[in-house]
Design an enzyme around this catalytic site. Structure first.
Site, PDB file in Angstrom:
ATOM      1  N   HIS A   1      34.702  33.086  34.911  1.00 20.09           N
ATOM      2  CA  HIS A   1      35.832  32.632  35.733  1.00 20.09           C
ATOM      3  C   HIS A   1      36.236  31.231  35.293  1.00 20.09           C
ATOM      4  O   HIS A   1      35.396  30.441  34.856  1.00 20.09           O
ATOM      5  CB  HIS A   1      35.474  32.609  37.223  1.00 20.09           C
TER       6      HIS A   1
ATOM      7  N   ASP B   1      36.600  41.442  40.021  1.00 17.54           N
ATOM      8  CA  ASP B   1      36.956  42.677  39.309  1.00 17.54           C
ATOM      9  C   ASP B   1      35.749  43.506  38.893  1.00 17.54           C
ATOM     10  O   ASP B   1      35.891  44.688  38.575  1.00 17.54           O
ATOM     11  CB  ASP B   1      37.802  42.340  38.078  1.00 17.54           C
TER      12      ASP B   1
ATOM     13  N   ARG C   1      33.981  37.372  46.721  1.00 15.43           N
ATOM     14  CA  ARG C   1      34.739  38.624  46.854  1.00 15.43           C
ATOM     15  C   ARG C   1      33.930  39.766  46.251  1.00 15.43           C
ATOM     16  O   ARG C   1      34.006  40.915  46.702  1.00 15.43           O
ATOM     17  CB  ARG C   1      36.106  38.498  46.163  1.00 15.43           C
TER      18      ARG C   1
ATOM     19  N   HIS D   1      43.170  38.743  33.476  1.00 12.66           N
ATOM     20  CA  HIS D   1      43.416  38.478  34.917  1.00 12.66           C
ATOM     21  C   HIS D   1      43.180  39.787  35.676  1.00 12.66           C
ATOM     22  O   HIS D   1      42.124  40.399  35.534  1.00 12.66           O
ATOM     23  CB  HIS D   1      44.832  37.911  35.055  1.00 12.66           C
TER      24      HIS D   1
ATOM     25  N   SER E   1      48.703  34.729  38.381  1.00 15.63           N
ATOM     26  CA  SER E   1      49.689  35.409  39.234  1.00 15.63           C
ATOM     27  C   SER E   1      50.298  34.450  40.259  1.00 15.63           C
ATOM     28  O   SER E   1      51.526  34.392  40.418  1.00 15.63           O
ATOM     29  CB  SER E   1      49.073  36.628  39.920  1.00 15.63           C
TER      30      SER E   1
END
Ligand code: NMX
Ligand code: MLT
Length: 436
Positions: free
Chosen positions: A317, A372, A326, A270, A240
């Protein structure tokens, strides 16, 4: 007090000589070698982008302007009585590199307020789309539809100096970001809440107003703030951010660039992975008749997915080689606010069983969970169960980082991006397996 724009300009003026000197005096110094595997393999690890807004260390995870996630959460000003900082303060931090004062945060909030009115034609266009259109398609189209508002496109037509490009990009950034919570919440309420739209409350901050327009009570305002901050930036090479940077390098304005960056975010490898995690967990949930699987049962589900040639969403990743901080930030929030939630227990169990399985399978370079793997659980708990929508939330956050990067790209005069491609024949020659 210097305004955000004055402060930004000061920083830009200080920074420009550093970039200019590197190019002029040290332009021939080699940064890294590139192997055939990297050329074919998605340029993994090739150092060919510059950003000072965030840096991703494979073992430590992301730092925003040099600050870790816990430091950002601790240092940025917070709305009274809230756990998470103002998103407005994070915008200030990403743009300037400085932790803002309460007054400086208030100034950004005021700017957003002035610029938050979404043109009616955006809503008309959204309403004309089939209602089962994916929310990411709607979100990207809504942003693209506003391209006619671009200050940069207008100034460019009038003939602006290259040194000043950053200024109308900055104006476009504030104009666009100010409208994103309203557009996102509108899509949600139109699609999933029987078209019952909740108008914005101008007295609320970015995160608080988003929670209000979603129609969800506290502490969802803190969830929104946390979510937008965590997803804002992940250095420049992810799909992105890189897409936004690439598109804007052609001097396409921010509306084009952010719409395009969302299209990249919408891929299942993604940002869409957060909806895939929920879809995958729901599949297990149904097979288990709502029961929490035992460790052995869960291991079997994981292996079944891998043996069917699919990826385990939310794990792995391209850069990280440890649990994504995160993920950890969201896990800490969940441990505090929803420790007994059945879906959280699923995610907790996956955290235990997936990494050793991926290690045993031996393919994924990083067996640990990424952002995610956790985000959907928290949304689900607070009633946002339409998981198709989750990537829109990621997109609102990511727009903050990508816009900040693009403003700086223009400030530092980065040129149009244009790497070189080669043919397979050429690679075989380089490899020495074929003579020219
Ligand atoms: N489950 C199963 N296999 C995996 C996984 C996973 N979670 N992650 C990587 N692999 C496989 C990968 O498909 C590849 O297989 P093959 O050799 O058959 O092509 C092999 O392991 C090597 O891949 P890596 O070099 O470890 O990963 P890469 O850098 O190419 O891709 C991801 C990174 C994130 C695309 C990959 O780990 C993945 O597909 N994860 C699942 C989807 C996901 O969670 N994406 C979200 C990423 C974060 N975000 O928000 O964007
Ligand atoms: C991101 O936040 O963009 C993802 O973690 C993907 C990446 O960094 O490559």
């Amino acid at each position: 007090m210097a305004t955000l724009k004055e402060k930004l300009y000061e920083k830009i003026e200080q920074w420009r000589p550093r970039t200019q000197r590197l190019v002029k005096e040290y332009g021939d110094v080699k940064v890294c070698d590139v192997t055939i595997a990297q050329v074919i393999g998605g340029m993994r690890g090739v150092k060919c982008l510059v950003t000072d807004i965030s840096y991703l260390d494979p073992y430590e995870g992301i730092r925003f302007r040099g600050y870790t996630i816990p430091e950002v959460m601790e240092k940025l000003p917070k709305p009274p009585g809230c756990e998470m900082p103002y998103v407005e303060g994070h915008v200030y931090l990403l743009l300037t590199g400085d932790i803002p004062t309460e007054n400086e945060v208030a100034e950004v909030a005021e700017e957003f307020k002035k610029r938050s009115q979404v043109p009616q034609y955006v809503f008309d266009m959204l309403r004309a789309m089939p209602r089962d259109t994916h929310p990411m398609t709607m979100f990207s189209a809504a942003i693209l539809s506003m391209q006619r508002e671009s200050v940069f496109a207008k100034k460019y037509r009038e003939g602006i100096s290259k040194m000043d490009y950053w200024d109308p990009y900055f104006e476009d950034m504030l104009n666009l970001l100010a409208k994103l919570p309203t557009i996102a919440a509108y899509i949600y309420r139109m699609k999933y809440r029987s078209d019952t739209i909740i108008p914005p409350d101008p007295n609320l901050d970015f995160g608080g107003n988003f929670a209000h327009m979603m129609g969800i009570d506290k502490p969802y305002d803190d969830v929104a703030r946390m979510y937008f901050i965590l997803h804002s930036d992940h250095e420049s090479g992810n799909v992105s951010a890189h897409t936004g940077h690439l598109v804007a390098s052609a001097l396409s304005d921010l509306y084009y660039a952010i719409s395009a960056m969302l299209d990249g975010l919408a891929g299942p490898l993604h940002g869409l992975a957060n909806q895939e995690v929920l879809r995958w967990i729901q599949g297990i949930y149904e097979k288990m008749g709502g029961k929490i699987p035992t460790e052995e049962e869960m291991k079997k589900f994981v292996w079944d997915t891998l043996n069917a040639g699919q990826v385990i969403p939310g794990f792995g990743h391209a850069v990280l080689r440890k649990t994504d901080p995160r993920y950890t930030a969201q896990r800490e929030f969940a441990l505090k606010h929803l420790p007994d939630d059945p879906l959280f227990k699923y995610v907790d169990l996956l955290y235990k069983v997936v990494p050793p399985i991926l290690q045993e399978q031996g393919k994924a370079k990083n067996p640990w969970p990424n952002v995610d793997a956790h985000s959907g659980v928290i949304q689900w708990y607070y009633g946002v169960r339409e998981y198709d929508f989750y990537t829109v939330l990621f997109g609102v956050g990511r727009a903050i980082g990508v816009c900040s990067n693009i403003v700086w790209d223009r400030a530092l005069g980065y040129p149009i991006e244009r790497p070189k491609s080669v043919t397979t024949d050429m690679l075989e020659e380089i490899a020495g397996i074929k003579k020219s």
